[in-house]
Design a protein around this motif. Structure first.
Motif, mmCIF file in Angstrom:
data_model
loop_
_atom_site.group_PDB
_atom_site.id
_atom_site.type_symbol
_atom_site.label_atom_id
_atom_site.label_comp_id
_atom_site.label_asym_id
_atom_site.label_seq_id
_atom_site.Cartn_x
_atom_site.Cartn_y
_atom_site.Cartn_z
ATOM 1 N N GLU A 243 -22.181 -7.127 60.061
ATOM 2 C CA GLU A 243 -22.140 -7.822 58.767
ATOM 3 C C GLU A 243 -22.224 -6.868 57.580
ATOM 4 O O GLU A 243 -21.994 -7.279 56.434
ATOM 5 N N ALA A 244 -22.487 -5.573 57.837
ATOM 6 C CA ALA A 244 -22.491 -4.581 56.764
ATOM 7 C C ALA A 244 -21.128 -3.947 56.561
ATOM 8 O O ALA A 244 -20.908 -3.256 55.568
ATOM 9 N N GLY A 245 -20.189 -4.160 57.517
ATOM 10 C CA GLY A 245 -18.857 -3.577 57.367
ATOM 11 C C GLY A 245 -18.314 -3.036 58.680
ATOM 12 O O GLY A 245 -18.862 -3.295 59.757
ATOM 13 N N PRO A 246 -17.231 -2.244 58.613
ATOM 14 C CA PRO A 246 -16.597 -1.734 59.823
ATOM 15 C C PRO A 246 -17.493 -0.744 60.571
ATOM 16 O O PRO A 246 -18.234 0.037 59.967
ATOM 17 N N LEU A 247 -17.395 -0.795 61.902
ATOM 18 C CA LEU A 247 -18.141 0.109 62.785
ATOM 19 C C LEU A 247 -17.255 1.133 63.476
ATOM 20 O O LEU A 247 -17.696 2.220 63.828
ATOM 21 N N GLY A 248 -15.990 0.766 63.746
ATOM 22 C CA GLY A 248 -15.106 1.630 64.505
ATOM 23 C C GLY A 248 -14.056 0.811 65.218
ATOM 24 O O GLY A 248 -13.614 -0.228 64.719
ATOM 25 N N THR A 249 -13.651 1.263 66.405
ATOM 26 C CA THR A 249 -12.587 0.590 67.143
ATOM 27 C C THR A 249 -12.955 0.453 68.616
ATOM 28 O O THR A 249 -13.758 1.220 69.143
ATOM 29 N N VAL A 250 -12.339 -0.541 69.268
ATOM 30 C CA VAL A 250 -12.432 -0.729 70.718
ATOM 31 C C VAL A 250 -11.017 -0.944 71.234
ATOM 32 O O VAL A 250 -10.260 -1.747 70.663
ATOM 33 N N SER A 251 -10.634 -0.231 72.296
ATOM 34 C CA SER A 251 -9.321 -0.432 72.902
ATOM 35 C C SER A 251 -9.467 -0.594 74.407
ATOM 36 O O SER A 251 -10.346 0.004 75.032
ATOM 37 N N GLN A 252 -8.591 -1.426 74.989
ATOM 38 C CA GLN A 252 -8.632 -1.744 76.429
ATOM 39 C C GLN A 252 -7.210 -1.719 76.991
ATOM 40 O O GLN A 252 -6.329 -2.407 76.489
ATOM 41 N N SER A 253 -6.992 -0.899 78.034
ATOM 42 C CA SER A 253 -5.721 -0.907 78.740
ATOM 43 C C SER A 253 -5.695 -2.092 79.711
ATOM 44 O O SER A 253 -6.659 -2.311 80.447
#
Length: 258
Positions: A243-253
């Motif tokens: 809720e404070a903003g973006p954290l990063g990314t998650v990707s899944q093959s």
């Protein structure tokens, strides 16, 4: 009831909340991802007096894990004063089901140069509740509280939290916000549904999270796109938020199997 009960220093029993979406006799790997983060953070705290933060989590999903007792092991692969690479495994006997490699870094103040290029997403209160059990089976998906804004097949923004703790209350270890949230990262593959899972199977074979700061709060937000290629390959790609903003990314093959 928690996701896991501790049976020993490195042994855990999954509860019914861990049962999977594709096959309820097998574990959903979501809670295991959080448990492995907890193991790595506990190992780091026992080895070092100076705090480290996790910047990347890469999980290789080596096979399904039955709903039975598991062993978790941690090994320091690349020691360092300011950067470390640590590996954790999750398995039963000689069979490893999940392997995690995590980069840990020494924190420093970069407030003066902080910034991001990610698009914000609406807060949880601005999205409608959605019940994932209308599509998915298993105790894990039933344990999730979801608020979702779907823009069509393979495209959604949503927030997820759970009232189920990672470990039972009688466990002496304090579970971090990151470990708790990491236990929800794998849910991304089922929230922006591209195809009816009763007609097309598309389990992921890995998951990588890149983080720019430690998370806060209960909710983890996702801005997700799911792509199926023409030759059996797929990708679920998400920007993650608190809720404070973006954290990063998650990707899944994905392995796509009609």
């Amino acid at each position: 009831m928690a996701y896991f009960e501790r049976l020993g220093p490195d042994r855990f029993r999954p509860t019914s909340h861990v049962s999977g979406a594709w096959d309820e006799s097998m574990q959903h790997i979501g809670p295991a991802l959080g448990l492995l983060v907890h193991a790595i953070e506990s190992d780091c705290a026992a080895r070092r007096e100076d705090p480290m933060v996790i910047s990347r989590l890469t999980y290789e999903l080596l096979g399904v894990v039955p709903m039975d007792v598991v062993d978790v092991r941690v090994e320091l692969i690349r020691p360092g004063r300011t950067i470390e690479l640590v590996e954790a495994t999750y398995g039963q006997g000689d069979r490893t089901g999940i392997r995690l490699r995590a980069w840990l870094q020494q924190s420093r103040d970069t407030t003066a140069v902080a910034g991001d290029g990610f698009d914000p997403i609406p807060p949880p209160a601005d999205m409608e509740p959605w019940d994932p059990t209308t599509i998915w089976r298993g105790g894990y998906l039933a344990s999730a509280q979801v608020r979702r804004d779907s823009a069509g097949p393979g495209r959604a923004r949503y927030w997820v939290r759970t009232a189920v703790p990672l470990l039972a209350d009688d466990d002496d270890d304090e579970v971090s916000t990151l470990a708790r949230m990491a236990g929800l990262f794998d849910i991304a593959n089922g929230m922006a549904v591209r195809a009816d899972p009763s007609r097309v199977h598309y389990p992921n074979i890995d998951l990588t999270a890149h983080l720019v700061r430690p998370p806060q709060g209960e909710w983890v937000g996702f801005d997700t796109r799911v792509t199926f290629g023409p030759g059996g390959l797929g990708l679920t790609a998400s920007v993650i938020h608190d809720e404070a903003g973006p954290l990063g990314t998650v990707s899944q093959s994905l392995t796509v199997r009609p």
